[in-house]
Design an enzyme around this catalytic site. Structure first.
Site, PDB file in Angstrom:
ATOM      1  CG  ASN A 158      -5.050   3.560   8.692  1.00 13.20           C
ATOM      2  OD1 ASN A 158      -5.200   2.548   8.000  1.00 13.20           O
ATOM      3  ND2 ASN A 158      -4.569   4.687   8.203  1.00 13.20           N
ATOM      4  CE1 TYR A 199       0.103   2.832  13.544  1.00 11.99           C
ATOM      5  CE2 TYR A 199      -1.876   3.932  12.770  1.00 11.99           C
ATOM      6  CZ  TYR A 199      -0.635   3.385  12.521  1.00 11.99           C
ATOM      7  OH  TYR A 199      -0.130   3.374  11.237  1.00 11.99           O
ATOM      8  CG  HIS A 236      -0.868   9.129   3.495  1.00 12.95           C
ATOM      9  ND1 HIS A 236      -1.087   7.791   3.771  1.00 12.95           N
ATOM     10  CD2 HIS A 236      -0.402   9.655   4.661  1.00 12.95           C
ATOM     11  CE1 HIS A 236      -0.753   7.523   5.029  1.00 12.95           C
ATOM     12  NE2 HIS A 236      -0.337   8.655   5.594  1.00 12.95           N
ATOM     13  NE  ARG A 275      -3.421   2.327   2.815  1.00 17.84           N
ATOM     14  CZ  ARG A 275      -3.241   3.265   3.757  1.00 17.84           C
ATOM     15  NH1 ARG A 275      -2.309   3.131   4.671  1.00 17.84           N
ATOM     16  NH2 ARG A 275      -4.007   4.329   3.791  1.00 17.84           N
ATOM     17  CD  GLU A 316      -1.543   4.079   8.087  1.00 24.99           C
ATOM     18  OE1 GLU A 316      -1.312   4.524   9.229  1.00 24.99           O
ATOM     19  OE2 GLU A 316      -1.671   4.803   7.090  1.00 24.99           O
ATOM     20  CD  GLU A 330      -4.498   7.824   9.623  1.00 24.94           C
ATOM     21  OE1 GLU A 330      -3.952   8.887   9.978  1.00 24.94           O
ATOM     22  OE2 GLU A 330      -4.107   6.715   9.991  1.00 24.94           O
TER      23      GLU A 330
HETATM   24  O1  IFM Z   1       2.721   7.630  10.063  1.00 28.63           O
HETATM   25  C1  IFM Z   1       1.346   7.700  10.226  1.00 28.63           C
HETATM   26  C2  IFM Z   1       0.645   7.529   8.897  1.00 28.63           C
HETATM   27  O2  IFM Z   1       1.063   8.469   7.960  1.00 28.63           O
HETATM   28  C3  IFM Z   1      -0.835   7.674   9.068  1.00 28.63           C
HETATM   29  N1  IFM Z   1      -1.344   6.838  10.131  1.00 28.63           N
HETATM   30  C4  IFM Z   1      -0.637   6.835  11.376  1.00 28.63           C
HETATM   31  C5  IFM Z   1       0.844   6.631  11.162  1.00 28.63           C
HETATM   32  C6  IFM Z   1       1.589   6.639  12.514  1.00 28.63           C
HETATM   33  O3  IFM Z   1       1.395   7.843  13.170  1.00 28.63           O
END
Ligand code: IFM
Length: 454
Positions: free
Chosen positions: A292, A294, A118, A74, A358, A163
């Site tokens: 995405n 985290y 992006h 990706r 992500e 995002e």
């Molecule tokens: O590095 C970023 C990415 O560009 C977008 N999503 C989160 C990642 C980590 O912060």
């Protein structure tokens, strides 16, 4: 834990974070060039001028992806390489680069997943108002068509935006991302115009792509949880969930903005920038939702930290640091948040198929004397999150793939090069790539199509 046949394994990157070569082949400046070159905006004064030099090293990087056994990759296209000023005919030399990249991937049997935006908006468009202006959405659709026409025959997976929450609220409200504006009302306009750009972009792509191409958007959905057991904390969860998640999911999949979010922001804007047909455009059907994830988000009542924030109208809400282990970003590690997000989308916004576009973690990795990098925390982070993905699939969630963030250490936006998310270490002065232990581990996961839980 074995994954279903055909589950897509990949790694993700983004243009400004890895490419470098800002002046090559007629590329114009983007808002991230301007922002990163403004003193005080990025840690240590870092910029994306060189990054991982991937623009010039892409052949070696693709060969490395092949050695990793990556079935999918990706990446994002840099808009100002295709239209240096954000409008008008395509810059052929810029398109040629991505054409070569896609061919190189194909030559190695790697499926490309292409993101159109992006965050590197052409600076000229920002000078005319950026995402605060409706016209930027129309410009995006033209750009999407140019890329779609050229690469549509070889790219099966398309993503309009990565995002949009970050682009709108970190860029126009908190001011910690480009273009560095701190105007809460403007950030809501930006969110709407980003969504409109997505909808217009989907239509433009459908015109030029083969019927088999899949079109998606990627959202950074949050698992918002109460930081206390009180009615006020529950109310704070609802407000933050509205801005983080439903402000995007509802227009995309239900064709309307959430009424409670409109009410909660009415002191800032009357939302008159939303035209009658916009929501029909935004909710144009798509094939896939990229997610995405985290870290979870914990909130409670009152008062927010002073200064500009990414949360318009939420000065009475504070963010609570969850207990337990953290990554180098200070983000709590909790795979249960991913479980909550994918189940929620499945239950409330079905039947959209999902893809984790992500997931990953930054740690303070160091190159060892043997030239390797020991990163057991990253392996355990990835394993725990993949276990959740597996369980969700078993429970019936239509989850089709997983992309680790990131292939390479890279330019982590306002943190510059101080945070390392890659499964491959980059020594920036020499641009030497060294596989971390997590890269070897991920290769094994891909080749066995599964993870091993002790
Ligand atoms: O590095 C970023 C990415 O560009 C977008 N999503 C989160 C990642 C980590 O912060």
């Amino acid at each position: 834990m074995e994954f279903p046949e055909g589950f897509v394994w990949g790694a993700a990157t983004a243009a400004y974070q890895i490419e470098g070569s800002p002046g090559a082949d007629g590329r114009g400046p983007s808002i991230w060039d301007t922002f990163s070159h403004t003193p005080g905006r990025v840690a240590d004064g870092d910029t994306g001028d060189e990054a991982t030099d991937h623009y010039r090293r892409y052949r070696d990087d693709v060969a490395m992806m092949a050695s990793l056994g990556l079935p999918a990759y990706r990446f994002s296209v840099s808009w100002p390489r295709i239209q240096p000023g954000g409008k008008g005919p395509a810059n052929v030399a810029g398109l040629d680069h991505y054409d070569r990249l896609v061919d190189e991937l194909a030559a190695h049997g790697i499926t490309p997943m292409l993101t159109l935006y992006h965050w590197d908006l052409p600076q000229e468009l920002e000078d005319s108002g950026g995402w605060g202006e409706r016209d930027t959405a129309a410009r995006f659709a033209e750009y999407a068509a140019l890329v779609g026409e050229r690469l549509g025959d070889r790219v099966p997976l398309w993503t309009t935006l990565n995002e949009p929450w970050c682009a709108a609220f970190l860029g126009y409200a908190a001011g910690v991302h480009a273009p560095g504006r701190t105007d809460p009302a403007l950030s809501l306009r930006a969110a709407h115009h980003l969504l409109l750009a997505h909808g217009l972009g989907v239509d433009a792509l459908r015109e030029v792509l083969p019927a088999s191409a899949q079109v998606s958007i990627t959202l950074n959905l949050s698992a918002v949880m109460p930081g206390a057991t009180s009615p006020e904390a529950t109310a704070a969860v609802r407000r933050i969930d509205g801005l983080a998640n439903r402000l995007f999911l509802d227009p995309l999949f239900r064709g309307h903005y959430p009424a409670d979010v409109l009410r909660a922001t009415e002191a800032l804007t009357d939302w008159s920038f939303v035209s009658e047909d916009d929501l029909a455009v935004i909710s144009t059907p798509i094939d896939l939702l990229g997610i995405n994830y985290y870290t979870p988000t914990l909130v409670d009542a009152g008062p927010a930290e002073p200064g500009p924030t990414a949360w318009p109208g939420c000065s009475d809400i504070r963010f609570v640091q969850p207990p337990g282990p953290k990554t180098a970003m200070g983000w709590a590690i909790d795979a249960q948040g991913l479980r909550a997000v994918v189940h929620r989308v499945h239950e409330e916004y079905s039947p959209i198929p999902q893809m984790i576009t992500e997931n990953g973690a930054a740690f303070d990795d160091e190159l060892g004397a043997d030239g390797g990098v020991r990163d057991p925390e990253r392996i355990s982070y990835l394993r725990d999150h993949l276990a959740v993905v597996h369980e969700a699939i078993e429970a019936g969630v239509d989850l089709r793939g997983y992309f680790v963030w990131s292939l390479l250490d890279n330019f982590e936006w306002s943190y510059g090069y101080s945070k390392r998310f890659g499964i491959v270490h980059v020594d920036y002065p020499t641009q030497h790539r060294a596989w971390k232990d997590s890269a070897y581990w991920y290769r094994q996961v891909i080749s066995t199509n599964g993870i091993h839980i002790e």
